[in-house]
Structures are given as structure tokens and as C-alpha cells.
Design a protein around this motif. Structure first.
Motif, short mmCIF file in Angstrom:
data_model
loop_
_atom_site.label_atom_id
_atom_site.label_comp_id
_atom_site.label_asym_id
_atom_site.label_seq_id
_atom_site.Cartn_x
_atom_site.Cartn_y
_atom_site.Cartn_z
N ALA A 1 -1.47 -9.18 -5.89
CA ALA A 1 -2.29 -8.41 -4.95
C ALA A 1 -1.44 -7.36 -4.24
O ALA A 1 -0.23 -7.53 -4.04
N ILE A 2 -2.10 -6.28 -3.80
CA ILE A 2 -1.45 -5.19 -3.09
C ILE A 2 -1.62 -5.42 -1.59
O ILE A 2 -2.74 -5.54 -1.10
N GLY A 3 -0.50 -5.48 -0.89
CA GLY A 3 -0.55 -5.74 0.54
C GLY A 3 -1.01 -4.53 1.33
O GLY A 3 -0.74 -3.38 0.96
N PRO B 1 0.14 1.78 9.39
CA PRO B 1 -1.32 1.54 9.36
C PRO B 1 -1.86 1.71 7.94
O PRO B 1 -1.22 2.29 7.07
N SER B 2 -3.07 1.22 7.73
CA SER B 2 -3.69 1.24 6.40
C SER B 2 -4.77 2.32 6.36
O SER B 2 -5.44 2.60 7.36
N SER B 3 -4.93 2.90 5.21
CA SER B 3 -5.98 3.89 5.01
C SER B 3 -7.27 3.27 4.51
O SER B 3 -8.28 3.97 4.35
N TYR B 4 -7.28 1.97 4.28
CA TYR B 4 -8.47 1.27 3.80
C TYR B 4 -9.19 0.64 4.98
O TYR B 4 -8.58 -0.06 5.82
N GLN C 1 -11.06 -5.86 9.09
CA GLN C 1 -10.78 -7.27 8.93
C GLN C 1 -9.28 -7.46 8.83
O GLN C 1 -8.60 -6.74 8.13
N SER C 2 -8.81 -8.36 9.55
CA SER C 2 -7.36 -8.59 9.54
C SER C 2 -6.96 -9.31 8.26
O SER C 2 -6.53 -10.46 8.27
N THR C 3 -7.16 -8.60 7.11
CA THR C 3 -6.81 -9.18 5.81
C THR C 3 -5.41 -8.72 5.42
O THR C 3 -4.97 -7.64 5.80
N GLU C 4 -4.74 -9.53 4.65
CA GLU C 4 -3.36 -9.23 4.29
C GLU C 4 -3.26 -8.37 3.03
O GLU C 4 -2.33 -7.59 2.89
N PHE C 5 -4.26 -8.54 2.13
CA PHE C 5 -4.23 -7.83 0.85
C PHE C 5 -5.48 -6.97 0.66
O PHE C 5 -6.55 -7.29 1.19
N GLU D 1 0.82 -1.21 0.00
CA GLU D 1 0.00 0.00 0.00
C GLU D 1 0.85 1.26 0.00
O GLU D 1 0.46 2.27 -0.59
N GLU D 2 2.06 1.19 0.61
CA GLU D 2 2.91 2.37 0.66
C GLU D 2 3.35 2.83 -0.74
O GLU D 2 3.58 4.02 -0.98
N PHE D 3 3.47 1.89 -1.68
CA PHE D 3 3.95 2.21 -3.04
C PHE D 3 2.81 2.15 -4.06
O PHE D 3 3.07 2.18 -5.26
N LEU D 4 1.60 2.10 -3.56
CA LEU D 4 0.46 2.05 -4.48
C LEU D 4 0.36 3.32 -5.32
O LEU D 4 0.11 3.25 -6.54
N HIS D 5 0.58 4.45 -4.69
CA HIS D 5 0.50 5.71 -5.43
C HIS D 5 1.57 5.79 -6.52
O HIS D 5 1.35 6.33 -7.61
#
Length: 654
Positions: free
Chosen positions: A588-590, A594-597, A603-607, A420-424
Motif C-alpha cells: 500500500a501507498i502511505g 500533508p496529503s493531496s487526497y 479520515q485519519s487513514t494511514e494508506f 505519497e511523496e514518491f508516488l509520481h
């Protein structure tokens, strides 16, 4: 010719008529009128007793003063493509090539036939070679009448004389009528002309045989000095002495009436000798009579039509014409008000060699339509457009730019982690790639039609091919060229990002190419609408920048009333498609920490599910809908581009 008061000038086969006069006297305007490329304010032009129409214009060879050709094609390629387009479909290709070789040899162009025409940046053919190449393309079609607008201008004395010798020899061997405008010929060239038409501000100062010019001036009290170039002397008298000029106008008008009466009497007297000449197999081309029409017609057509001409001559006495369409079908004449300015088209009468007499021309009326089929036009134009566009679209500079940009993009986004950090960053590569190739194709297509406008207009006026064949051929011929560089770019940069899926690579390539050809379609349309390059660039920049600004890619504060602008942008749909493919088909994008999604928090999902990524980008349209809209862009702008060329930018009379 028929003796009527509305007919004035009588160039005949095997002769060269020179139109001479000071600058602005109406030489080019007269030729434009006779070729049908200029509107006539008064008077009229007739060929074969029919008003000058599109079908007759195709049988007139008009060599313009400017050499209008594709600079990237060689001389031989240009002449070969002209032969393939303008010679009859029924003529075998080998015969067409023999015609090309014959013309190039006759015009002494064999030594430079593999040289490109060139332009102001790249040197090519010399001025004299371009002049002769211009003439070669018209001679190929064996026209009824050859009109040449100052073919010797810009040439040195030797080149001009050589060119005139070629034209003179062609007129005699092929029995052609040649009308040439010339500004200030040398003495040697002047005496190579058979007849002279002297003009001043659209008025006739002299018409007749060149060798009679001395006696004509003596009749009005002016003697041409010995050892003096008669062309220079005539122009000097015409421009510097108003009294002499008025005398010339009056003398020309009087000699015109005497000329007509003399030919009517001579025609009736010489008609009795026609049958004897035919029996001996001799051709009479030394006088301007109706017998000349009979002789040429007899040599190249059936005796039945000749009998009709003989009956017509007996019944009319050589001075009037009955309404017998079949008997007069092959008479070529032009009529107009003899004293009008040449904006009104000064009249002229142009008898010429039968269209069916030249090599490669059949005895039917196929030439009234296009000489070749749509399929042949499409194939020939596709080959020509490909050769012409390849050096421009796949230039060394474009190759260097593409490879360098691909390496830079691959280095910046090298082996991006799928987190997620490199998604942008990953989305930035997709947006950059789509935007760059959209702009590259769009701006590259802006100059496509304007750069070819003059050549295509000239060829369309001559009836060489259909606009639809040219347009479709251009689209198909440039398709492999426009997709080459984006393919190379993606082959270099995308694997450097870390892509290992062959399937995903080809899917991304397909949608990148779709965006590229859609952008090219928009560029074609804007370029066809705005033949001014500066206006085209301004409109294109305004359109592309506006769709990016209001698309929400650079700012999220978009006024509600203007948010709809994003849906008019091709980049909006292409960018959505790349995201759908990348996040659905790729790794898939990990989730970040912390996550912004919210789904990663709750949910403790990985992707991160690809639907959540698309929703965050306001990308809600499915892949098939985005693709359908892009294809609609493609079809609409291609059709609009054709409509503009067909109805707005079509060649018009001036």
C-alpha cells in the motif's frame, strides 16, 4: 513439335538455348513473359495446350538475375528449406537431403555450404557461389523448363565457363531444356550453346543452331572474321549497321518459315523409324520432331497414351492438331506473335522433359496443388523465420541496450519508498517501461515485411507455400524473440525498485508482454501497408506521439473534442493495467503529510486506497476490460496485416 504458324522457337531436351542481344533488346522481358511474371499485351503463351496459369508456372524454374535470399542463413540451410517446402510431401526427408547433397555436389557448392549469404555489411558467399546457389534452389524441384536470366553476369571468365559446364552437363544428364539469357559471352562460352536466339529491340535477328551462325551471316553478305569472337562480332553488326540489321530481320523471318516446313516433312519421314528406335531402347533427341515427344512420353508414361499420340500423328500428318486433350496433355508449347515486341512476348516453343521423370516426382497430378501440406509449410517456415530473425532481434547491440537500460532504470528508481511523496516517481517508471517497449516492438516490426518482400514474393510466385502459412509461422516464430528482451528488462529493473512479490512480478510481466506483442502487431500492419521505411517511421511516430500528447500524460489541457484520441492508444490501456496491478496487488501507498487526497485529510487513514489513486489518474476501466481491448487491438491489426499482404501487397505481374 507440331507445325503451326504461331509456334516459332523449338528448344528441346538436352539442349541449351541462349538468348543474346544488346542491352535493352528484350531478353529479360521475354523470360518474364515465358515464366508468367509479366503481362502480355498481345499474343499468348501456352503450355500443354493450356494458357499459362499458376499451376504451370510452378513447373517452370526461373532463376532471376538478382540473388534474393535471407542474408543470415547459410547456403545449405537455404537449399534445405527450399527442398522441404518445394519437394513433394510424399518424399521422405532422407531422400530430400540426398537430393540437396546431389545438387550441391553437382554445382560444386560443397565447400561453401556452411557460409552465410551475407549482405553489404557482412561478407558471405562470393558472386559466383550466389549464382550457383540461386540455380540450385530451382534445380531441386526438377522443373519442366529452366529459365535463367544472365546467370554469368558479374562473374569472371573462369567462373562463367565453369557455371556453363555445369548447366550443360545438367541439361544432358537430366534431359532438361535450359533457356539462358546472356549479354556478351566469351568465344568459348558461345560455342557451348546449342541454339541461339538473337534479339534487337524485341525483334528476332537470328534463331537456329550456333554452328550455323557463320553461314547465316555469309548469306546476307557478311563474313565473320577468323579468330574473332563471334558473339562480339554479331552484336557489333547488329547494333552498328542498320542495313545489316534489317537484312538479318528479313533473313530470320524467311528462315523461320523454311524451318517449320522442313520439320513438318522430316517429322512425317522419320515417324516410320520411331518404333524401331523404341525397340532398341534408344532415345531420339537430336531433331525437333513430334517423334521426340513420342519417345520421351514412351519412356516415362504408359503405352496406352503413346498409342494415342501415334494415332494423332497419323491422322494429322504431323502438321495439324486435333482437339484431343488427353493425347496432347503432355505437349509443352508456347505461342505468340513472332514479330511483336517482347512487351507482347515474342513467341517460343519449349518442349521439355516429363515432370514425372525426375527423382522424387510421383506419377500423379499432386504438383498441380501445393507440394506440401499446411502443417509442413508452417513448421518449416517457423524454423526458418526463427533462424533468420534471431540474429536481428537478439543482436549483441540489443542485449547491451536492454541490460544497460534496465540497470539505469533500476538505479534511478532504486528502492522507491511506498509513500505519497514518491508516488509520481513510481508511476513514471511504469509509464517509461510501457512506452519504451511499445516503441521498441513497434519500430522493430516496421522493417519486418519490407526486408523479406523480395524473397517471399519470389517464393510465392513459384507456388512454394501459402501466404497464410507464412504469416502464421512468422507470428509464432518471432513471438519468443519479441518477449525475451522485455522479460530480461523487468527481471533486472523491477526488483531494484523494491518488489519482493513473485506473484506481482509475473502479473506485471504478463501485461508488459501483452503490450509488447500488441505494439508489434501495429508495426506489422504499418510496415505491410508502407513498404517505404521512411513513410512507416513517420506514420508510426505520428501515431505514438499523438496518443501520448492527447492521453493527458504530458498535459492536462486537452481540448474536449480531441480527448477521445486517448482511447485509440494501446499505451492508455496498458498503463492503466500496470497501475491497477501495482497499487492493488503491491504494498500500500502511505499518505503524505500533508496529503493531496481528500480521504487522507478527512479520515485519519494511514494508506491511500488504490481506487483513489486510479481515480486521480482518470483510470476508471476495470482490468478485464483493458485487457479485452488490448486483445482486440492484437487481433484486428494482425488480421489487417494479413489482408494487406493478401490483397494489396501480393506478387503481381509487371
Amino acid at each position: 513439335m507440331f507445325c503451326t504458324t504461331s509456334v516459332k522457337y523449338f528448344p528441346i531436351p538436352c539442349e541449351v538455348l541462349a538468348i543474346m542481344g544488346p542491352s535493352g533488346s528484350g531478353k529479360t522481358t521475354l523470360l518474364d513473359c515465358l515464366s508468367g511474371q509479366r503481362h502480355i499485351d498481345s499474343g499468348s503463351v501456352f503450355l500443354n495446350r493450356e494458357p499459362l496459369s499458376k499451376k504451370w508456372r510452378r513447373r517452370i524454374g526461373y532463376v532471376l538475375q538478382e540473388e534474393i535470399f535471407f542474408p543470415q542463413l547459410t547456403l545449405r540451410e537455404t537449399v534445405v528449406y527450399t527442398a522441404l517446402l518445394r519437394l513433394p510431401e510424399t518424399m521422405p526427408r532422407a531422400e530430400k537431403m540426398r537430393q540437396v547433397d546431389h545438387i550441391l555436389e553437382a554445382l560444386e557448392l560443397g565447400c561453401c555450404q556452411q557460409t552465410k549469404f551475407g549482405d553489404y555489411l557482412n561478407r558471405g558467399l562470393s558472386g559466383g557461389e550466389k549464382k550457383r546457389a540461386n540455380i540450385a534452389c530451382e534445380l531441386l524441384t526438377n522443373p519442366l523448363l529452366m529459365l535463367l536470366d544472365e546467370p554469368t553476369s558479374g562473374l569472371d571468365s573462369h567462373s562463367a565457363i565453369s557455371l556453363m559446364k555445369v548447366l550443360k552437363r545438367y541439361a544432358q544428364l537430366e534431359q532438361k531444356t535450359i533457356v539462358i539469357s546472356v549479354h556478351q559471352p566469351s568465344s568459348q562460352m558461345f560455342h557451348m550453346f546449342d541454339k541461339l536466339l538473337l534479339l534487337h529491340q524485341g525483334r528476332t535477328a537470328y534463331f537456329g543452331d550456333v554452328h550455323n551462325i557463320y553461314r547465316h551471316f555469309e548469306d546476307i553478305g557478311v563474313t565473320i572474321k577468323p579468330h574473332y569472337n563471334p558473339a562480339d562480332f554479331v552484336l557489333e553488326q547488329l547494333k552498328s549497321h542498320p542495313d545489316i540489321r534489317e537484312k538479318l530481320f528479313i533473313a530470320a523471318k524467311e528462315s523461320h518459315g523454311n524451318y517449320l516446313n522442313r520439320n513438318c516433312i522430316t517429322s512425317s519421314h522419320n515417324h516410320q523409324q520411331t518404333s524401331d528406335s523404341e525397340a532398341k531402347g534408344k532415345k531420339q533427341v537430336d531433331s525437333i520432331l513430334i517423334d521426340d515427344i513420342i519417345n520421351n512420353y514412351y519412356n516415362h508414361r504408359s503405352k496406352r497414351h503413346l498409342h494415342q499420340y501415334e494415332n494423332l500423328h497419323h491422322t494429322t500428318g504431323g502438321c495439324q492438331v486435333e482437339e484431343d486433350e488427353e493425347a496432347a496433355q503432355h505437349l509443352v508449347w508456347c505461342a505468340a506473335d513472332s514479330q511483336s515486341n517482347f512487351s507482347s512476348c515474342a513467341s517460343s516453343d519449349c518442349h521439355s522433359y516429363s515432370a514425372g521423370s525426375g527423382p522424387g516426382h510421383s506419377e500423379d497430378d499432386d504438383w498441380l496443388s501445393y507440394p506440401t501440406s499446411f502443417h509442413t509449410q508452417f513448421c518449416v517456415l517457423s524454423s526458418r523465420n526463427f533462424k533468420e530473425a534471431k540474429p536481428r532481434m537478439l543482436s549483441k547491440l540489443n542485449w547491451f541496450q536492454t541490460i544497460g537500460l534496465a540497470l539505469m532504470a533500476g538505479a534511478i528508481w532504486f528502492q522507491l519508498p511506498r509513500t505519497e511523496e514518491f508516488l509520481h516517481d513510481l508511476q513514471g517508471w511504469m509509464f517509461f517501461s510501457q512506452t519504451y517497449w511499445m516503441l521498441f516492438a513497434l519500430f522493430g516490426a516496421l522493417n519486418s515485411f519490407p526486408s523479406e518482400r523480395e524473397v517471399v514474393s519470389k517464393e510465392r510466385r513459384s507456388g512454394a507455400y501459402r501466404l497464410s502459412a507464412y504469416y502464421l509461422a512468422k507470428m509464432c516464430a518471432e513471438l519468443p524473440l519479441v518477449i525475451t528482451l522485455p522479460t530480461v528488462y523487468l527481471m533486472i529493473s523491477y526488483p531494484m525498485l523494491g518488489c519482493t512479490s513473485i506473484k506481482l512480478f509475473f502479473l506485471m510481466l504478463i501485461f508488459l508482454l501483452i503490450n509488447t506483442i500488441v505494439a508489434q502487431s501495429v508495426g506489422f500492419f504499418i510496415g505491410a501497408c508502407c513498404m517505404d521505411m521512411n513513410v512507416s517511421i513517420t506514420l508510426s511516430a505520428l501515431y505514438t506521439l499523438a496518443t501520448q500528447l492527447f492521453g493527458g500524460y504530458l498535459s492536462s489541457r486537452i481540448p474536449e473534442g480531441l480527448s477521445w484520441i486517448r482511447y485509440t492508444s494501446m499505451i492508455h490501456y496498458a498503463y492503466q493495467n500496470m497501475q491497477i496491478l501495482e497499487f492493488r496487488e503491491g504494498a500500500a501507498i502511505g499518505c503524505g503529510s500533508p496529503s493531496s487526497y481528500e480521504i487522507c485529510k478527512q479520515q485519519s487513514t494511514e494508506f491511500i486506497p488504490y481506487e483513489e489513486i486510479l481515480k486521480a489518474q482518470n483510470s476508471t476501466s476495470p482490468l478485464w476490460l483493458n485487457t479485452l481491448i488490448l486483445m482486440m487491438f492484437f487481433l484486428v491489426f494482425r488480421c489487417l496485416g494479413y489482408a494487406v499482404l493478401r490483397y494489396v501487397r501480393c506478387p503481381k505481374k509487371t
